[in-house]
Design an enzyme around this catalytic site. Sequence first.
Site, PDB file in Angstrom:
ATOM      1  N   ASN A 110       0.855  -1.190   0.000  1.00 42.31           N
ATOM      2  CA  ASN A 110       0.000   0.000   0.000  1.00 42.31           C
ATOM      3  C   ASN A 110       0.887   1.235   0.000  1.00 42.31           C
ATOM      4  OD1 ASN A 110      -2.432   1.580   0.381  1.00 42.31           O
ATOM      5  ND2 ASN A 110      -1.844   1.825   2.529  1.00 42.31           N
ATOM      6  N   SER A 139       4.793   6.714   2.513  1.00 38.37           N
ATOM      7  CA  SER A 139       5.390   5.418   2.844  1.00 38.37           C
ATOM      8  C   SER A 139       4.766   4.336   1.982  1.00 38.37           C
ATOM      9  CB  SER A 139       5.103   5.052   4.314  1.00 38.37           C
ATOM     10  OG  SER A 139       5.503   6.081   5.188  1.00 38.37           O
ATOM     11  N   ASP A 148      -3.022   0.875   7.793  1.00 35.69           N
ATOM     12  CA  ASP A 148      -1.800   1.663   7.599  1.00 35.69           C
ATOM     13  C   ASP A 148      -0.648   1.206   8.495  1.00 35.69           C
ATOM     14  OD1 ASP A 148      -3.165   3.168   5.674  1.00 35.69           O
ATOM     15  OD2 ASP A 148      -3.951   4.521   7.194  1.00 35.69           O
TER      16      ASP A 148
HETATM   17  C1  GRF Z   1      -2.850   8.821  -2.324  1.00 35.03           C
HETATM   18  O1  GRF Z   1      -2.566   9.968  -1.581  1.00 35.03           O
HETATM   19  C2  GRF Z   1      -2.405   7.586  -1.598  1.00 35.03           C
HETATM   20  O2  GRF Z   1      -1.255   7.789  -0.830  1.00 35.03           O
HETATM   21  C3  GRF Z   1      -3.580   7.286  -0.707  1.00 35.03           C
HETATM   22  O3  GRF Z   1      -4.703   7.606  -1.473  1.00 35.03           O
HETATM   23  C4  GRF Z   1      -4.362   8.585  -2.455  1.00 35.03           C
HETATM   24  C5  GRF Z   1      -4.726   8.023  -3.785  1.00 35.03           C
HETATM   25  O4  GRF Z   1      -4.552   8.951  -4.824  1.00 35.03           O
HETATM   26  N1  GRF Z   1      -3.549   5.920  -0.252  1.00 35.03           N
HETATM   27  P1  GRF Z   1      -4.592   8.451  -6.328  1.00 35.03           P
HETATM   28  O5  GRF Z   1      -5.954   7.779  -6.518  1.00 35.03           O
HETATM   29  O6  GRF Z   1      -3.474   7.487  -6.536  1.00 35.03           O
HETATM   30  O7  GRF Z   1      -4.468   9.672  -7.170  1.00 35.03           O
END
Ligand code: GRF
Length: 216
Positions: A110, A139, A148
Site C-alpha cells: 500500500n 510510505s 496503515d
Molecule cells: C494517495 O494519496 C495515496 O497515498 C492514498 O490515497 C491517495 C490516492 O490517490 N492511499 P490516487 O488515486 O493514486 O491519485
Amino acid sequence: MAGRLKVGVLISGRGSNLQALIDAAKDPSYPAEIVLVLSNKPDAKGLERAAGAGIATAVISHKDFADRKSFDGAMTEALESAGVELICLAGFMRLLSAEFVEHWRDRMINIHPSLLPLLPGLDTHERALEMGLRLHGCSVHFVRQEMDSGPLIGQAAVPVLPDDDAESLAARVLEAEHRLYPACLKLLAEGRVKVEGERCRVEGTPSAQALVNPLA
Ligand code: GRF
C-alpha cells in the site's frame, strides 16, 4: 521480457498512483507488469487510465455483496484468475477482511501519504500542519490487518513550507508518491525486498543523504 511480476492494482478513485505505475511499467525492462486494475467504484477515474493503457479492468462493487468476506472473496477470485502475484493498493478506500489480508500476506502493498507510523488514517496533510511537522511524506508498506501498518519498504520525505496549506502540501507529497511507488515495486519485483519479522530488509546501496528542514 519473460518473468515480469504480475501485479493487480486496487483503486477507488483518481488513480494518479496507478498512472505512475502504468508509466513505469511501459518500459519493457521494468520488472513488473499490471495485468488487472480492479475498482470497487464503477466511476473511478483510474479505470479510464487503465483502459487507455490497454490494461484489463474489473469493477466489483461492495454494494453487491452481503458482507465484507464475500466481497473480498470475489476480488481474490478475479485477481487470481488474472494471474496476479502481487497486489498494489492505490487509493483503495475499503477496509479489507482478515481473511483477505492473510491470503495475500507479504503479497500486498500500500502507499500512504505520511511518514508511517506517524499519521495513519485520513486527512494526513491537515494533521501534519496542525502538528507543526517540518518534514512530511509518504510510505510504501506491506499490508497487515491494522490499518496503515506493516513492514515498511520505502519512504520519501518532503519539507513542510511556511506558507503551506493542506492542498499545497498534498501536491508536494503526491509528487513524491509518484516516484516512490514505482521505485518500491521495482525493488520488490527484483527480489530485493525480504520481510524479516515485521521489518523489511532491502538489498542495495542507499545514497547517504540527509534531508534537513529548514536548511539554515
Ligand atoms: C494517495 O494519496 C495515496 O497515498 C492514498 O490515497 C491517495 C490516492 O490517490 N492511499 P490516487 O488515486 O493514486 O491519485
